[in-house]
Design a protein around this motif. Sequence first.
Motif, short mmCIF file in Angstrom:
data_model
loop_
_atom_site.label_atom_id
_atom_site.label_comp_id
_atom_site.label_asym_id
_atom_site.label_seq_id
_atom_site.Cartn_x
_atom_site.Cartn_y
_atom_site.Cartn_z
N LEU A 247 42.64 36.18 48.86
CA LEU A 247 43.81 37.23 48.77
C LEU A 247 44.38 36.76 47.31
CD1 LEU A 247 45.24 37.88 51.95
CD2 LEU A 247 44.06 39.46 50.99
N PRO A 248 44.82 38.24 46.67
CA PRO A 248 45.68 37.93 45.30
C PRO A 248 46.65 37.28 45.59
CG PRO A 248 44.87 39.76 45.55
CD PRO A 248 44.46 39.73 46.38
N GLN A 249 47.41 35.71 44.68
CA GLN A 249 48.88 35.60 44.81
C GLN A 249 49.62 36.68 44.63
OE1 GLN A 249 49.37 32.45 45.43
NE2 GLN A 249 47.89 31.93 46.91
N VAL A 250 50.65 36.76 44.70
CA VAL A 250 52.03 37.92 44.76
C VAL A 250 52.66 37.52 42.62
CG1 VAL A 250 53.88 36.70 45.01
CG2 VAL A 250 54.00 38.83 44.40
N ARG A 251 52.48 38.55 41.81
CA ARG A 251 52.89 37.91 40.62
C ARG A 251 54.55 37.42 41.04
NH1 ARG A 251 50.71 37.47 35.32
NH2 ARG A 251 48.67 38.75 36.47
N PRO A 323 36.58 32.78 42.16
CA PRO A 323 37.28 33.45 42.66
C PRO A 323 38.44 33.14 43.05
CG PRO A 323 35.03 32.52 44.02
CD PRO A 323 35.41 31.87 42.39
N TRP A 324 39.75 31.48 42.71
CA TRP A 324 40.57 31.07 43.26
C TRP A 324 41.27 30.89 41.80
CZ3 TRP A 324 36.46 29.31 45.53
CH2 TRP A 324 36.60 28.87 46.97
N TRP A 325 40.25 31.28 41.05
CA TRP A 325 40.85 31.79 39.35
C TRP A 325 41.78 32.91 39.40
CZ3 TRP A 325 43.01 29.69 34.58
CH2 TRP A 325 43.05 30.92 33.93
N GLU A 326 40.79 34.32 39.83
CA GLU A 326 40.82 35.54 40.05
C GLU A 326 42.07 35.61 41.05
OE1 GLU A 326 39.51 37.60 38.08
OE2 GLU A 326 37.53 36.89 37.81
N SER A 327 41.85 35.13 42.50
CA SER A 327 43.29 35.74 43.05
C SER A 327 44.12 35.04 42.61
CB SER A 327 43.25 34.73 44.20
OG SER A 327 42.13 33.29 43.98
N HIS A 328 44.59 33.73 41.52
CA HIS A 328 45.96 33.20 40.96
C HIS A 328 46.14 33.62 39.81
CE1 HIS A 328 45.01 30.75 44.27
NE2 HIS A 328 46.02 29.69 44.29
N HIS A 329 45.12 33.99 38.56
CA HIS A 329 45.18 34.55 37.74
C HIS A 329 46.00 36.27 37.13
CE1 HIS A 329 45.52 34.35 33.46
NE2 HIS A 329 44.97 35.64 33.16
N HIS A 330 45.21 37.11 38.61
CA HIS A 330 44.83 38.19 38.25
C HIS A 330 45.56 38.68 39.55
CE1 HIS A 330 42.12 38.83 35.29
NE2 HIS A 330 41.57 38.12 35.57
N ARG A 331 46.99 38.44 39.74
CA ARG A 331 48.12 38.79 40.64
C ARG A 331 48.66 39.70 41.12
NH1 ARG A 331 51.70 34.22 38.39
NH2 ARG A 331 49.94 33.92 36.65
N SER A 332 49.16 40.08 42.11
CA SER A 332 49.38 41.17 43.09
C SER A 332 50.81 41.76 42.32
CB SER A 332 49.48 41.29 44.28
OG SER A 332 50.00 42.57 45.26
N PRO A 333 51.24 42.92 41.83
CA PRO A 333 52.67 43.77 41.80
C PRO A 333 53.73 43.16 43.25
CG PRO A 333 50.95 45.38 42.08
CD PRO A 333 50.50 44.08 42.12
N PRO A 334 54.24 42.70 43.09
CA PRO A 334 55.65 42.41 44.04
C PRO A 334 55.23 43.89 45.30
CG PRO A 334 56.79 42.07 42.45
CD PRO A 334 55.20 42.50 42.28
N GLN A 335 55.27 44.95 44.96
CA GLN A 335 55.76 46.45 46.07
C GLN A 335 54.36 45.70 46.64
OE1 GLN A 335 55.61 46.13 42.59
NE2 GLN A 335 56.49 48.24 41.90
N GLY A 336 52.84 45.70 46.24
CA GLY A 336 52.00 45.64 47.12
C GLY A 336 51.69 44.41 47.64
#
Length: 477
Positions: A247-251, A323-336
Amino acid sequence: MSEPQGGQATPAIREADVLIVGGGLSGTLLAMQLLRLPGARHIVVFEPRAELGRGEAYSATQLGHTLNGNAARMSVDPDDADDLTRWLQAHIDAGGWPEAAEQDVTVAHLFPPRGLFGVYAQQRLSEALALAQARGSGLRHVRDEAVDLQTDAQGVTLTLRGGERWRGAAAVLATGMFAAAHTAQRQSSGLNAVALGPWNVEQMRRLDKRASVLIIGSGLTMIDALVSLDQAGHRGPIEVFSRHGLLPQVRRQPPAWEDFLSLAPEIRSPLQLLRELRRQCHLAAQAGIDWQAPLDTVRVHIARLWSQASDGQRRQFVRHARPWWESHHHRSPPQGNALLERLLSEGRLSIHAASLQGLETSDDCKQRIRLRYRGQTQTTVVEGDALINSTGIEYDWRRVDKPLPRQLLSDGLIAPGNLGLGIAADGGGAVLDAAALAARRLFAMGPPLRGMWWESTAVTDVALQAKALAARLAALE
């Protein structure tokens, strides 16, 4: 060219200075930068959508579909990092986006809706055009798709789906991102025919509120799909499937961290970067500082690190670390992310590491997909009431089921980029043909150059490329 049937005359070729293929953010920012330069030039943007500046990324209209970066990170002006922040402040002061108060942060830390960001990009383009018109420049939006492109020493000729032909001194492939759902593989699997779009709230409103929903893909597009379902009033179970189940990490908004890569020029390979980044994140944790602080300093070095890495190192990174770069670097907005956490806590959302093997035909209204769960050899059929395709982006142009990429590749006018990512080009964006020769009149920018720069999709990356390429195009004149 064959003689027109029925005695019809060959349509006249229209002329312009610069032809821009694609009117999403990439094409819009390039047009804006060209209009800001001294001199008079005629620019034509070929974009089937009704509006420039939106593309697929910024066409979402729901307020819940937000940028995954805060305003301070998303300026379209590479010379003014606070441009979006000031625009947002003025927009809010004028009564626009009253929901901004719900985020309870400063304007610089707001995560604006993507649709509103599209308005911002459009306004900056309109302002540039208004000033340029006084110098005799012009901008035209042609709502059609380019299906054929030919080059010669003097310029480029484009043929559109509707038959119209255009001639320009130069052309730019600013095609943006191709959804993976539009690749030949996805088309042939039948996924597109039955799956809902992740942003199609109106379709989702027609679902039973308790319907079971299957989602393919677990990245940022999946977050958007969850937002769409929530705003459609959906209250049923949701199962998400992706190859790694990440899952994307939260920004978050971490404090500043020392730019450790500027102090360590000996770090040149992806493996060296990974080891040092882990060390820096450990140091941050020991100091009680968010691990995202060291990671955020890496962005400005990505292009350099990627370009100087060997083919073997790049391949190893894509195969094992991507996959780990994408999930940690391209993070989710807090609301999502807050919605995702709520759905998990309610037990309505489950995440699975499994790869899609195909669709199962059925005579009822159910959607059945065949999956192979990670670590297993046998496949399993999973059933749901609805299916959403959130498979993300396809960067390999050889898999894109559209006429222009197919024609360019077939004619040898372009070549696949490094590791099949996008297309090959020189450092200034001039496209390389099948013989690795740089074109004099054909250029590319943005996502098509991912093989060269790795990160070539973020607003700041595209804005910098647009400014540099505009100067190069102006020099051709």
